[in-house]
Design a protein around this motif. Structure first.
Motif, PDB file in Angstrom:
ATOM      1  N   GLU A 195       0.662  -1.107   0.018  1.00  0.00           N
ATOM      2  CA  GLU A 195       0.056  -0.127   0.053  1.00  0.00           C
ATOM      3  C   GLU A 195       0.841   1.572  -0.071  1.00  0.00           C
ATOM      4  OE1 GLU A 195      -0.769   0.312   4.658  1.00  0.00           O
ATOM      5  OE2 GLU A 195      -2.420  -0.182   3.428  1.00  0.00           O
ATOM      6  N   ASP A 196       2.114   1.284   0.295  1.00  0.00           N
ATOM      7  CA  ASP A 196       3.026   2.275   0.222  1.00  0.00           C
ATOM      8  C   ASP A 196       3.746   2.486  -1.238  1.00  0.00           C
ATOM      9  OD1 ASP A 196       2.279   3.285   2.875  1.00  0.00           O
ATOM     10  OD2 ASP A 196       3.793   1.739   3.582  1.00  0.00           O
ATOM     11  N   THR A 197       3.298   1.794  -2.041  1.00  0.00           N
ATOM     12  CA  THR A 197       3.865   2.014  -3.345  1.00  0.00           C
ATOM     13  C   THR A 197       2.782   2.120  -4.331  1.00  0.00           C
ATOM     14  OG1 THR A 197       3.839  -0.461  -3.895  1.00  0.00           O
ATOM     15  CG2 THR A 197       5.870   0.407  -2.856  1.00  0.00           C
ATOM     16  N   ALA A 198       3.197   2.701  -5.842  1.00  0.00           N
ATOM     17  CA  ALA A 198       2.066   2.851  -6.742  1.00  0.00           C
ATOM     18  C   ALA A 198       2.937   2.958  -8.036  1.00  0.00           C
ATOM     19  CB  ALA A 198       1.172   4.014  -6.501  1.00  0.00           C
ATOM     20  N   ILE A 199       2.449   2.505  -9.130  1.00  0.00           N
ATOM     21  CA  ILE A 199       2.799   2.824 -10.274  1.00  0.00           C
ATOM     22  C   ILE A 199       1.934   3.613 -11.161  1.00  0.00           C
ATOM     23  CG2 ILE A 199       2.249   0.772 -11.163  1.00  0.00           C
ATOM     24  CD1 ILE A 199       4.593   0.783 -12.864  1.00  0.00           C
ATOM     25  N   LEU A 200       2.225   4.742 -11.877  1.00  0.00           N
ATOM     26  CA  LEU A 200       1.381   5.633 -12.664  1.00  0.00           C
ATOM     27  C   LEU A 200       1.821   5.395 -14.095  1.00  0.00           C
ATOM     28  CD1 LEU A 200       1.629   8.937 -10.741  1.00  0.00           C
ATOM     29  CD2 LEU A 200       0.466   6.798 -10.135  1.00  0.00           C
ATOM     30  N   SER A 201       0.610   5.355 -14.846  1.00  0.00           N
ATOM     31  CA  SER A 201       0.610   5.031 -16.210  1.00  0.00           C
ATOM     32  C   SER A 201       0.705   6.376 -17.016  1.00  0.00           C
ATOM     33  CB  SER A 201      -0.467   4.210 -16.842  1.00  0.00           C
ATOM     34  OG  SER A 201      -0.431   4.369 -18.233  1.00  0.00           O
ATOM     35  N   VAL A 202       2.032   6.960 -16.999  1.00  0.00           N
ATOM     36  CA  VAL A 202       1.896   8.682 -17.370  1.00  0.00           C
ATOM     37  C   VAL A 202       3.139   8.815 -18.084  1.00  0.00           C
ATOM     38  CG1 VAL A 202       1.697  11.087 -16.877  1.00  0.00           C
ATOM     39  CG2 VAL A 202       0.655   9.375 -15.365  1.00  0.00           C
ATOM     40  N   ASP A 203       3.376   9.510 -19.151  1.00  0.00           N
ATOM     41  CA  ASP A 203       4.646   9.882 -19.663  1.00  0.00           C
ATOM     42  C   ASP A 203       5.351  10.822 -18.844  1.00  0.00           C
ATOM     43  OD1 ASP A 203       6.636  11.258 -21.432  1.00  0.00           O
ATOM     44  OD2 ASP A 203       5.409  10.637 -23.189  1.00  0.00           O
ATOM     45  N   MET A 204       6.563  10.275 -18.662  1.00  0.00           N
ATOM     46  CA  MET A 204       7.202  11.243 -17.462  1.00  0.00           C
ATOM     47  C   MET A 204       7.550  12.762 -18.028  1.00  0.00           C
ATOM     48  SD  MET A 204      11.051   9.922 -17.777  1.00  0.00           S
ATOM     49  CE  MET A 204      12.107  10.070 -19.306  1.00  0.00           C
ATOM     50  N   ARG A 205       7.129  12.940 -18.886  1.00  0.00           N
ATOM     51  CA  ARG A 205       7.541  14.493 -19.466  1.00  0.00           C
ATOM     52  C   ARG A 205       6.308  14.934 -19.293  1.00  0.00           C
ATOM     53  NH1 ARG A 205       8.935  12.444 -25.501  1.00  0.00           N
ATOM     54  NH2 ARG A 205       7.379  11.197 -24.964  1.00  0.00           N
ATOM     55  N   ASP A 206       5.126  14.512 -18.972  1.00  0.00           N
ATOM     56  CA  ASP A 206       3.785  15.158 -18.773  1.00  0.00           C
ATOM     57  C   ASP A 206       3.824  15.571 -17.275  1.00  0.00           C
ATOM     58  OD1 ASP A 206       1.321  16.215 -18.671  1.00  0.00           O
ATOM     59  OD2 ASP A 206       0.422  14.478 -19.605  1.00  0.00           O
ATOM     60  N   THR A 207       4.513  16.500 -16.771  1.00  0.00           N
ATOM     61  CA  THR A 207       4.504  16.812 -15.352  1.00  0.00           C
ATOM     62  C   THR A 207       3.270  17.392 -14.708  1.00  0.00           C
ATOM     63  OG1 THR A 207       5.539  18.931 -15.785  1.00  0.00           O
ATOM     64  CG2 THR A 207       7.211  17.135 -15.165  1.00  0.00           C
ATOM     65  N   ASP A 208       2.432  18.061 -15.267  1.00  0.00           N
ATOM     66  CA  ASP A 208       1.127  18.423 -14.899  1.00  0.00           C
ATOM     67  C   ASP A 208       0.309  17.166 -14.376  1.00  0.00           C
ATOM     68  OD1 ASP A 208       1.950  21.031 -15.171  1.00  0.00           O
ATOM     69  OD2 ASP A 208       0.873  21.177 -17.234  1.00  0.00           O
ATOM     70  N   ALA A 209       0.273  16.425 -15.204  1.00  0.00           N
ATOM     71  CA  ALA A 209      -0.553  14.967 -15.121  1.00  0.00           C
ATOM     72  C   ALA A 209       0.001  14.342 -13.883  1.00  0.00           C
ATOM     73  CB  ALA A 209      -0.641  14.342 -16.173  1.00  0.00           C
ATOM     74  N   ILE A 210       1.255  14.104 -14.125  1.00  0.00           N
ATOM     75  CA  ILE A 210       2.034  13.540 -12.773  1.00  0.00           C
ATOM     76  C   ILE A 210       1.765  14.092 -11.297  1.00  0.00           C
ATOM     77  CG2 ILE A 210       4.235  12.824 -11.789  1.00  0.00           C
ATOM     78  CD1 ILE A 210       5.266  12.614 -14.810  1.00  0.00           C
ATOM     79  N   PHE A 211       1.889  15.590 -11.285  1.00  0.00           N
ATOM     80  CA  PHE A 211       1.898  16.069 -10.157  1.00  0.00           C
ATOM     81  C   PHE A 211       0.350  16.123  -9.530  1.00  0.00           C
ATOM     82  CE2 PHE A 211       6.007  16.824 -10.869  1.00  0.00           C
ATOM     83  CZ  PHE A 211       6.613  16.584  -9.517  1.00  0.00           C
ATOM     84  N   ALA A 212      -0.677  15.949 -10.684  1.00  0.00           N
ATOM     85  CA  ALA A 212      -1.955  16.118 -10.501  1.00  0.00           C
ATOM     86  C   ALA A 212      -2.743  14.443 -10.055  1.00  0.00           C
ATOM     87  CB  ALA A 212      -2.858  16.622 -11.307  1.00  0.00           C
ATOM     88  N   HIS A 213      -2.050  13.813 -10.230  1.00  0.00           N
ATOM     89  CA  HIS A 213      -2.366  12.234 -10.170  1.00  0.00           C
ATOM     90  C   HIS A 213      -2.732  12.018  -8.530  1.00  0.00           C
ATOM     91  CE1 HIS A 213      -2.835   7.920 -10.603  1.00  0.00           C
ATOM     92  NE2 HIS A 213      -2.581   7.965 -11.989  1.00  0.00           N
ATOM     93  N   PRO A 214      -3.989  11.354  -8.456  1.00  0.00           N
ATOM     94  CA  PRO A 214      -4.258  11.033  -7.147  1.00  0.00           C
ATOM     95  C   PRO A 214      -3.482  10.030  -6.430  1.00  0.00           C
ATOM     96  CG  PRO A 214      -5.894  10.286  -8.891  1.00  0.00           C
ATOM     97  CD  PRO A 214      -5.068  10.769  -9.524  1.00  0.00           C
ATOM     98  N   ASP A 215      -2.912   9.103  -6.943  1.00  0.00           N
ATOM     99  CA  ASP A 215      -2.229   8.274  -6.487  1.00  0.00           C
ATOM    100  C   ASP A 215      -0.656   8.800  -5.952  1.00  0.00           C
ATOM    101  OD1 ASP A 215      -3.624   5.945  -6.395  1.00  0.00           O
ATOM    102  OD2 ASP A 215      -2.844   5.216  -8.113  1.00  0.00           O
ATOM    103  N   LEU A 216      -0.335   9.881  -6.733  1.00  0.00           N
ATOM    104  CA  LEU A 216       0.942  10.479  -6.417  1.00  0.00           C
ATOM    105  C   LEU A 216       0.792  11.334  -4.929  1.00  0.00           C
ATOM    106  CD1 LEU A 216       3.846  11.308  -7.407  1.00  0.00           C
ATOM    107  CD2 LEU A 216       2.995  13.529  -7.948  1.00  0.00           C
ATOM    108  N   ASN A 217      -0.607  11.988  -5.112  1.00  0.00           N
ATOM    109  CA  ASN A 217      -0.779  12.766  -4.097  1.00  0.00           C
ATOM    110  C   ASN A 217      -1.228  12.153  -2.582  1.00  0.00           C
ATOM    111  OD1 ASN A 217      -0.525  15.980  -4.890  1.00  0.00           O
ATOM    112  ND2 ASN A 217      -1.409  14.778  -6.632  1.00  0.00           N
ATOM    113  N   ARG A 218      -1.795  10.744  -3.063  1.00  0.00           N
ATOM    114  CA  ARG A 218      -1.997   9.918  -1.699  1.00  0.00           C
ATOM    115  C   ARG A 218      -0.873   9.712  -0.856  1.00  0.00           C
ATOM    116  NH1 ARG A 218      -1.755   4.347  -1.298  1.00  0.00           N
ATOM    117  NH2 ARG A 218      -1.578   4.104  -3.621  1.00  0.00           N
ATOM    118  N   LEU A 219       0.327   9.249  -1.681  1.00  0.00           N
ATOM    119  CA  LEU A 219       1.583   8.798  -1.287  1.00  0.00           C
ATOM    120  C   LEU A 219       2.480   9.886  -0.786  1.00  0.00           C
ATOM    121  CD1 LEU A 219       1.971   5.589  -3.261  1.00  0.00           C
ATOM    122  CD2 LEU A 219       1.251   5.847  -0.930  1.00  0.00           C
ATOM    123  N   ILE A 220       2.927  10.909  -1.541  1.00  0.00           N
ATOM    124  CA  ILE A 220       3.853  11.966  -1.396  1.00  0.00           C
ATOM    125  C   ILE A 220       3.157  13.151  -0.846  1.00  0.00           C
ATOM    126  CG2 ILE A 220       5.635  13.170  -2.745  1.00  0.00           C
ATOM    127  CD1 ILE A 220       5.962  10.163  -2.780  1.00  0.00           C
TER     128      ILE A 220
END
Length: 264
Positions: free
Chosen positions: A114-139
């Motif tokens: 539960e302390d890890t996640a994998i996001l299906s996002v192009d790493m160049r799309d920083t807006d999508a990455i930093f808006a992702h709920p799983d990122l904000n749940r963990l970080i």
């Protein structure tokens, strides 16, 4: 849908590491790569050991509990979350990749953590990455975080702005955070050309270029390099086992660890 007629850099890297998550097309491409740069397997292995050492250092010595792994690639032995959570059982790790094979295998390994996640996002799309709920749940971005760009920026063409990508990420991190960057470089212009041309052809253009050391050094502008600075990753705080390993010759992974400074 995975196009198994086209090699991927992630699966080629897996094969060079001795993994099994690759296909004949990847293996054939690696054989050609080994002709152009015969010590490519040593490059891959030395890079993997660097990842393990730098994550262990961040978790144990700097107390980092949050990691974001950009362009994480296929899961293999001793992943970021395993090393970080050994040092700190509460460590949280987010992997980012858009390769379908990486996502399928990675998700199956992480479902029970539960302390890890994998996001299906192009790493160049920083807006999508930093808006992702799983990122904000963990970080928690009010706390120091480690952003990892390990052996991935050479997969991006100059038009994608690898340096600008790192800068956008750094701008989101709290002071006292850390950034790890290494990428493939060579002092030999013929190696740079031959390998770049080969990878562009074989991956259908999903590649950047083999760069020079000054390209990596420019990425660290504004960061505070940590000892031993920017080096061949084989020389980044090596342990006794690694000192016995064969060095790469034609090209190498070059980089290091930088700290995000406090604002002036």
């Amino acid at each position: 849908m995975v196009d198994l007629s086209v090699p991927s850099a992630a699966r080629m890297y897996d094969w060079l590491l001795g993994g099994s998550n690759n296909f004949e097309v990847d293996q054939d491409a690696c054989e050609l790569l080994l002709q152009a740069a015969p010590t490519s397997r040593e490059v891959a292995l030395n890079n993997r050991w660097f990842l393990q050492r730098v994550v262990r250092t961040l978790a144990r010595e700097h107390g980092i509990r949050q990691f974001i792994d950009f362009g994480s690639g296929l899961p293999t032995q001793r992943n970021v979350h395993q090393i970080a959570q050994e040092a700190n059982p509460g460590a949280r790790v987010v992997y980012i990749d858009n390769d379908p094979v990486v996502l399928a295998l990675g998700q199956s390994l992480l479902d029970e953590n539960e302390d890890t996640a994998i996001l299906s996002v192009d790493m160049r799309d920083t807006d999508a990455i930093f808006a992702h709920p799983d990122l904000n749940r963990l970080i928690d971005f009010s706390e120091p975080t480690a952003a990892l760009f390990i052996s991935v920026l050479h997969c991006l063409p100059d038009s994608s702005g690898p340096e600008e990508l790192v800068r956008r990420v750094v701008d989101r991190l709290a002071p006292g955070s850390f950034v790890v960057v290494c990428q493939l470089v060579s002092d030999d212009p013929q190696v740079r050309k031959d390998v770049t041309d080969l990878m562009l052809e074989k991956t259908g253009g999903n590649w950047g270029r083999v760069r020079e050391k000054h390209d990596v050094e420019s990425i660290f502008q504004g960061l505070i390099p940590q000892e031993p600075g920017l080096v061949d990753v084989t020389d980044w705080r090596p342990d006794s086992e690694l000192q016995q390993r064969q060095r790469s010759i034609e090209w190498t992974e070059y980089g290091g660890l930088g700290r995000v400074p406090n604002p002036d």
